[in-house]
Design an enzyme around this catalytic site. Structure first.
Site, PDB file in Angstrom:
ATOM      1  N   LYS A  67      34.771  52.254  32.421  1.00 46.30           N
ATOM      2  CA  LYS A  67      35.032  52.665  33.813  1.00 46.30           C
ATOM      3  C   LYS A  67      36.460  52.277  34.217  1.00 46.30           C
ATOM      4  CE  LYS A  67      32.999  48.299  35.245  1.00 46.30           C
ATOM      5  NZ  LYS A  67      31.740  47.615  35.564  1.00 46.30           N
ATOM      6  N   MET A 116      59.214  46.694  44.970  1.00 44.43           N
ATOM      7  CA  MET A 116      58.261  47.777  44.703  1.00 44.43           C
ATOM      8  C   MET A 116      58.416  48.355  43.295  1.00 44.43           C
ATOM      9  SD  MET A 116      57.644  51.327  46.800  1.00 44.43           S
ATOM     10  CE  MET A 116      57.318  50.517  48.345  1.00 44.43           C
ATOM     11  N   TYR A 162      65.067  40.611  47.689  1.00 48.02           N
ATOM     12  CA  TYR A 162      64.707  40.551  49.108  1.00 48.02           C
ATOM     13  C   TYR A 162      64.514  39.108  49.559  1.00 48.02           C
ATOM     14  CZ  TYR A 162      63.844  45.602  49.271  1.00 48.02           C
ATOM     15  OH  TYR A 162      63.987  46.967  49.239  1.00 48.02           O
ATOM     16  N   ARG A 209      23.060  44.557  44.150  1.00 47.24           N
ATOM     17  CA  ARG A 209      24.146  45.512  44.239  1.00 47.24           C
ATOM     18  C   ARG A 209      23.506  46.888  44.027  1.00 47.24           C
ATOM     19  NH1 ARG A 209      29.355  44.928  40.363  1.00 47.24           N
ATOM     20  NH2 ARG A 209      27.869  45.910  38.949  1.00 47.24           N
TER      21      ARG A 209
HETATM   22  C1  LIG Z   1      31.480  46.675  34.640  1.00 50.64           C
HETATM   23  C2  LIG Z   1      30.108  46.535  34.107  1.00 50.64           C
HETATM   24  C3  LIG Z   1      29.888  45.983  32.851  1.00 50.64           C
HETATM   25  C4  LIG Z   1      30.971  45.309  32.034  1.00 50.64           C
HETATM   26  O1  LIG Z   1      31.172  44.003  32.548  1.00 50.64           O
HETATM   27  P1  LIG Z   1      32.275  42.994  31.962  1.00 50.64           P
HETATM   28  O2  LIG Z   1      32.110  41.772  32.794  1.00 50.64           O
HETATM   29  O3  LIG Z   1      33.597  43.639  32.191  1.00 50.64           O
HETATM   30  O4  LIG Z   1      31.996  42.785  30.531  1.00 50.64           O
HETATM   31  C5  LIG Z   1      28.587  46.024  32.357  1.00 50.64           C
HETATM   32  N1  LIG Z   1      27.585  46.546  33.081  1.00 50.64           N
HETATM   33  C6  LIG Z   1      27.758  47.062  34.317  1.00 50.64           C
HETATM   34  C7  LIG Z   1      26.595  47.599  35.058  1.00 50.64           C
HETATM   35  C8  LIG Z   1      29.028  47.058  34.881  1.00 50.64           C
HETATM   36  O5  LIG Z   1      29.198  47.537  36.115  1.00 50.64           O
END
Ligand SMILES: *Cc1c(COP(=O)(O)O)cnc(C)c1O
Length: 346
Positions: A39, A297, A249, A133
């Site tokens: 992701k 920046m 800056y 969550r």
């Molecule tokens: C992001 C995520 C992971 C990976 O977690 P890490 O701590 O980066 O290894 C695994 N499972 C779910 C559901 C996640 O959202």
């Protein structure tokens, strides 16, 4: 043909280190297979590149958060190898999943209903065991509509895998309960740190993210994980300072003697945040080049005293070894990676 101007900022991905990290995590997952969370553009490292490297290494289960992220990589993977963690929020999401074979991770009774009513098919199911969550609570698992699902991966997610919290065992036991109730093909609980909690946390599939990309979330992984991502930038200009000259800056650095400095094409718009002002280091030929003054920046100024040969156009690398960079910056290793901006050539 119009020549393409070059980017002065690049993020190098050590493909061998990425593959080695996956193999290490796969081995540490025991009888379970390691998947990969890719992701957020594979934590900022570039999802297409990372997916190819990981698949080549042997990975066969990939997780993204958004449907748009699935669309970005799915041509690189075999059908059935990709899941979307956020689940289907709209009828379009459901239609895309059914047409593409990308599996939705169903997170609520609403999502379960949306999926079943559209005709269903193989899906993943997230059970909430205490992070509060995403996911169905255990009580919802007995709902008749849940019984209509064809669950490929039954997931839950740990809230404090990297810490010694009693919640870890509570979550593992609830996940075990869910496994007993819901027919499924594979079960999955552990993220990177969760893998180090031992075999009871492995199930059939683990889901490392951070550690694939060089992060070390817990002491048990120290020394086993290699750095993967390196931000590099070109020197745009070399300058000579006199004693008393200030840099950047708000004049937060003052030269005490004549010195040579380089202006580097990396700034907070690239994710090299102002916390590195007068704190960060770059590196060239083994020498450390301290950051002088404020990060702006698009630019950062570094001390070239120890590298008198560096000149305009030369490339230098930011010190960005994740556990150490997190300690020094106060940012998390996750933030350090995912901050790295769109201007990097990846
Ligand atoms: C992001 C995520 C992971 C990976 O977690 P890490 O701590 O980066 O290894 C695994 N499972 C779910 C559901 C996640 O959202």
């Amino acid at each position: 043909m119009m020549p393409e101007p070059s980017a002065p900022t690049r993020l190098t991905l050590d493909a061998e280190a990425l593959a080695a990290n996956w193999r290490t995590l796969d081995r540490l997952s025991g009888t379970a297979a390691a998947g990969a969370a890719i992701k957020a553009d594979a934590y900022g490292t570039g999802a297409r590149r990372a997916a190819s490297v990981l698949r080549e290494a042997g990975c066969r289960a990939f997780f993204v958060a958004h449907w748009s992220e699935a669309e970005e990589v799915r041509d690189l993977l075999a059908p059935g190898e990709l899941s979307v963690l956020h689940g289907p929020l709209t009828a379009d999401d459901v239609a895309f999943a059914r047409a593409s074979g990308v599996r939705p991770v169903l997170n609520s009774l609403e999502q379960v209903t949306r999926w079943v009513e559209a005709g269903g098919g193989p899906c993943d199911l997230m059970v909430d065991t205490g992070i509060n969550r995403l996911g169905l609570p255990l009580e919802a698992l007995s709902a008749p509509i849940v019984g209509q699902l064809t669950v490929e991966v039954l997931l839950s997610h740990l809230a404090s895998a990297e810490a010694e919290s009693p919640l870890n065992e509570v979550q593992r036991k609830r996940w075990d309960q869910a496994r007993a109730v819901i027919p499924h093909n594979r079960a999955s609980l552990a993220n990177s740190a969760g893998i180090m909690r031992g075999p009871a946390y492995h199930g059939d599939l683990t889901r490392p993210g951070l550690a694939l990309y060089g992060g070390v979330p817990c002491e048990a992984l120290a020394g086993l994980i290699r750095q993967v991502a390196r931000p590099e930038a070109a020197i745009l200009q070399v300058r000579s300072l006199s004693a008393g000259d200030t840099v950047g800056y708000n004049e937060t650095f003052t030269a005490t003697a004549p010195m040579r400095v380089g202006v580097v094409a990396l700034g907070y718009a690239d994710g090299y945040l102002r916390c590195w002002s007068n704190q960060g280091h770059f590196r060239a030929n083994g020498s450390a080049l301290p950051v002088l003054g404020r990060v702006s920046m698009d630019m950062t100024v570094v001390d070239l005293t120890d590298c008198p040969d560096l000149a305009e156009g030369d490339w230098i690398a930011a010190d960005y070894e994740l556990p150490e960079a997190a300690r020094r910056s106060g940012l998390s290793q996750y933030e350090l990676l995912t901050l790295l901006g769109r201007r990097f050539a990846r």
